[in-house]
Scaffold this active site. Structure first.
Site, PDB file in Angstrom:
ATOM      1  N   ASN A  13       2.783 -12.982  61.860  1.00 53.86           N
ATOM      2  CA  ASN A  13       1.864 -12.286  61.369  1.00 53.86           C
ATOM      3  C   ASN A  13       1.690 -11.180  62.463  1.00 53.86           C
ATOM      4  O   ASN A  13       0.188 -11.359  62.858  1.00 53.86           O
ATOM      5  CB  ASN A  13       0.727 -12.535  60.269  1.00 53.86           C
ATOM      6  N   ARG A  94       5.520 -11.525  58.561  1.00 56.36           N
ATOM      7  CA  ARG A  94       5.016 -11.266  57.408  1.00 56.36           C
ATOM      8  C   ARG A  94       5.480  -9.491  57.710  1.00 56.36           C
ATOM      9  O   ARG A  94       5.092  -8.500  58.727  1.00 56.36           O
ATOM     10  CB  ARG A  94       3.595 -11.133  57.530  1.00 56.36           C
ATOM     11  N   HIS A 185      -1.761  -7.538  50.617  1.00 61.01           N
ATOM     12  CA  HIS A 185      -2.096  -8.856  50.338  1.00 61.01           C
ATOM     13  C   HIS A 185      -1.663  -9.666  49.570  1.00 61.01           C
ATOM     14  O   HIS A 185      -1.423 -10.471  48.603  1.00 61.01           O
ATOM     15  CB  HIS A 185      -3.443  -8.520  49.771  1.00 61.01           C
ATOM     16  N   ARG A 246     -11.819   0.465  57.067  1.00 55.16           N
ATOM     17  CA  ARG A 246     -11.079   1.169  55.666  1.00 55.16           C
ATOM     18  C   ARG A 246     -11.853   1.678  54.910  1.00 55.16           C
ATOM     19  O   ARG A 246     -12.679   0.902  53.880  1.00 55.16           O
ATOM     20  CB  ARG A 246      -9.964   0.462  55.871  1.00 55.16           C
ATOM     21  N   GLU A 390      -1.831 -17.988  54.456  1.00 54.10           N
ATOM     22  CA  GLU A 390      -1.212 -16.927  54.681  1.00 54.10           C
ATOM     23  C   GLU A 390       0.711 -17.386  55.202  1.00 54.10           C
ATOM     24  O   GLU A 390       1.876 -17.386  54.734  1.00 54.10           O
ATOM     25  CB  GLU A 390      -0.817 -15.812  54.966  1.00 54.10           C
TER      26      GLU A 390
HETATM   27  P1  ADP Z   1      -8.058 -10.784  58.421  1.00 54.29           P
HETATM   28  O1  ADP Z   1      -6.585 -11.800  58.138  1.00 54.29           O
HETATM   29  O2  ADP Z   1      -7.378  -9.414  57.132  1.00 54.29           O
HETATM   30  O3  ADP Z   1      -8.005  -9.944  59.268  1.00 54.29           O
HETATM   31  P2  ADP Z   1      -9.584 -12.606  57.508  1.00 54.29           P
HETATM   32  O4  ADP Z   1      -9.513 -13.422  56.376  1.00 54.29           O
HETATM   33  O5  ADP Z   1      -9.547 -13.545  58.832  1.00 54.29           O
HETATM   34  O6  ADP Z   1      -9.438 -11.236  57.998  1.00 54.29           O
HETATM   35  O7  ADP Z   1     -11.179 -12.011  57.481  1.00 54.29           O
HETATM   36  C1  ADP Z   1     -11.802 -11.955  58.606  1.00 54.29           C
HETATM   37  C2  ADP Z   1     -13.537 -10.688  58.653  1.00 54.29           C
HETATM   38  O8  ADP Z   1     -13.852 -12.066  57.972  1.00 54.29           O
HETATM   39  C3  ADP Z   1     -14.718 -10.419  59.280  1.00 54.29           C
HETATM   40  O9  ADP Z   1     -15.051  -9.780  58.540  1.00 54.29           O
HETATM   41  C4  ADP Z   1     -15.071 -11.419  60.149  1.00 54.29           C
HETATM   42  O10 ADP Z   1     -15.950 -11.370  59.659  1.00 54.29           O
HETATM   43  C5  ADP Z   1     -15.559 -12.385  58.714  1.00 54.29           C
HETATM   44  N1  ADP Z   1     -15.718 -13.953  59.027  1.00 54.29           N
HETATM   45  C6  ADP Z   1     -14.674 -14.845  58.858  1.00 54.29           C
HETATM   46  N2  ADP Z   1     -15.503 -16.714  59.051  1.00 54.29           N
HETATM   47  C7  ADP Z   1     -16.434 -16.061  58.937  1.00 54.29           C
HETATM   48  C8  ADP Z   1     -17.708 -16.772  59.025  1.00 54.29           C
HETATM   49  N3  ADP Z   1     -17.948 -17.914  59.500  1.00 54.29           N
HETATM   50  N4  ADP Z   1     -19.100 -15.609  57.739  1.00 54.29           N
HETATM   51  C9  ADP Z   1     -18.835 -14.578  57.696  1.00 54.29           C
HETATM   52  N5  ADP Z   1     -17.993 -13.855  58.401  1.00 54.29           N
HETATM   53  C10 ADP Z   1     -16.920 -14.082  58.519  1.00 54.29           C
END
Ligand code: ADP
Length: 405
Positions: A13, A94, A185, A246, A390
């Site tokens: 991904n 992905r 998504h 964004r 995912e």
């Molecule tokens: P993506 O796959 O879109 O990159 P994720 O689903 O991994 O994103 O989510 C990332 C977001 O989740 C970030 O803003 C991160 O700070 C937040 N995040 C992940 N774990 C925690 C946590 N334990 N507490 C607060 N925020 C979290």
């Protein structure tokens, strides 16, 4: 052959600023290895991965590109697993946007690569990264080249009605140029919807849910009778909710204003809206939700950003209840923020009390760090936290395509 090495799929991904990877068995759902490279193009790009219960972390360097990070994964992390690699039965990639031509997951060949390239303008941050992943793997492992499958974020949205996917602009822009809502998504929304159908013991075809995937990118989908009937992301993954960097929804006239009155070029406006807006733009500090959770009651810029995030999210949830055919089985929170930030769930649901959502404070607070389940009271409309996966969803799609061959 060692049972552990059977039926393994490599999932890649390649995101805009991170690369997630995993080797897993989609039949028994066991992960052999999984990892992530974070902070691409920033100081201290690092990789974390785990294999057989051991966790590893390394700084790769600074301002690292996708190509460099991928080669690091393949040469340094997976080198020790070369025998595993030879036995892979498939590789799942992905891909965010299938464009106008690709509707479903498909085996990758030159024609598919061209279609993904043609859709770059619909996902300018994502499709180029996805293509780097595909091309690097095919180049490095030509023997596996016929086992690469592309799994598209846009597939889940193919059955949306025209009333959801058309914009109110001259119709020929849709007919001639494919300008419409495509969504993104989809793999995650579909995965958590299938999970809730099992939890609620409901046939997927009669499931009515609203799914909120809240990560760095964020989107909401309305699923009625098992079909996605609307989603917040649009032509590109820029529309909809407030995201990490964004903007989500804005009045399009802001673009004209910036361009005509402020002399900002279209390219710079694109950068502002995709990389400098959202939580980062509103706070001027961070796009990482850990910062906002910690500072919500302490710093006004954190409160301002989170309040706008929740305001927008609750508006979408309320609007999507109108698409539910008079029955809503559940609302689902997922993604890094949806799964880990009780504050967001509480603030959002508190705005929806008119629709009979009543949060259970204790359950909400304890549903973090890998926990899942109901977070509302029993006499409320049900809201669940469901962990997305995912990588597993992509591996399941990949094996189903390979088996059809
Ligand atoms: P993506 O796959 O879109 O990159 P994720 O689903 O991994 O994103 O989510 C990332 C977001 O989740 C970030 O803003 C991160 O700070 C937040 N995040 C992940 N774990 C925690 C946590 N334990 N507490 C607060 N925020 C979290």
């Amino acid at each position: 052959m060692d049972e552990k090495l059977k039926n393994l799929i490599f999932v890649l991904n390649c995101g805009s600023s991170s690369i997630k990877f995993a080797i897993l068995n989609p039949y028994n759902k066991r992960k052999y290895l999984s990892g992530i490279v974070e902070r691409l193009f920033l100081p201290e790009t690092y990789i974390t991965w785990q294999c057989s219960g051991t966790k590893y972390k390394k700084i790769i360097g600074s301002n690292i590109t996708h190509e460099y990070a991928l080669n690091f994964i393949l040469d340094q992390v997976l080198l020790a697993e070369k025998d595993v690699f030879k036995k892979l039965i498939g590789i799942g990639h992905r891909v965010v946007h299938g464009g106008t031509k690709i509707k479903k997951s498909i085996l990758i060949d030159d024609n598919i690569i061209q279609c993904i390239q043609d859709a770059v303008s619909f996902a300018p941050l994502h499709n180029p990264a996805n293509l780097i992943g595909i091309k690097t793997i095919i180049q490095k492992y030509p023997a596996l080249s016929k086992k690469n499958v592309a799994v598209f974020d846009t597939s889940f949205y193919q059955d949306m009605p025209k009333s959801s996917f058309l914009y109110a602009i001259p119709y020929n822009f849709y007919k001639e140029y494919g300008i419409r809502r495509y969504g993104a998504h989809g793999t995650s929304h579909y995965y958590v919807a299938r999970k809730i159908s099992l939890i609620l013991n409901k046939n997927f075809n009669s499931l009515n849910v609203i799914t909120c995937h809240l990560g760095n990118g964020a989107s909401v989908s309305a699923i009625c009778n098992g079909v996605c009937v609307d989603t917040s992301m649009g032509l590109t993954p820029l529309e909809g909710l407030v995201m990490g960097t964004r903007s989500g929804d804005i009045d399009p006239s802001i673009i004209f204003f910036m361009n005509k009155n402020l002399n900002i070029s279209i390219n710079d406006i694109e950068t502002i809206l995709t990389k400098k807006s959202g939580l980062l733009g509103l706070s001027g500090v961070s796009s990482d939700f850990r910062y906002f959770e910690k500072n919500y009651y302490l710093k006004k810029e954190a409160k301002r950003s989170v309040d706008i995030f929740c305001h927008r999210l609750s508006k979408y949830i309320a609007a999507y209840t109108t698409l539910m055919d008079n029955r809503l089985d559940a609302v689902i929170f997922t993604g890094g923020i949806g799964e880990n930030v009780p504050l967001i769930r509480e603030l959002t649901l508190s705005k929806l009390s008119l629709l009979d959502f009543k949060i259970d404070i204790e359950r909400n607070l304890s549903t973090v760090n890998g926990a899942s389940g109901l977070i509302t009271e029993y006499n409320s409309r049900p809201v669940f936290v469901i962990l997305t996966d995912e990588e597993l969803a992509i591996a399941e799609e990949t094996i189903s395509i390979i088996n059809k061959k």
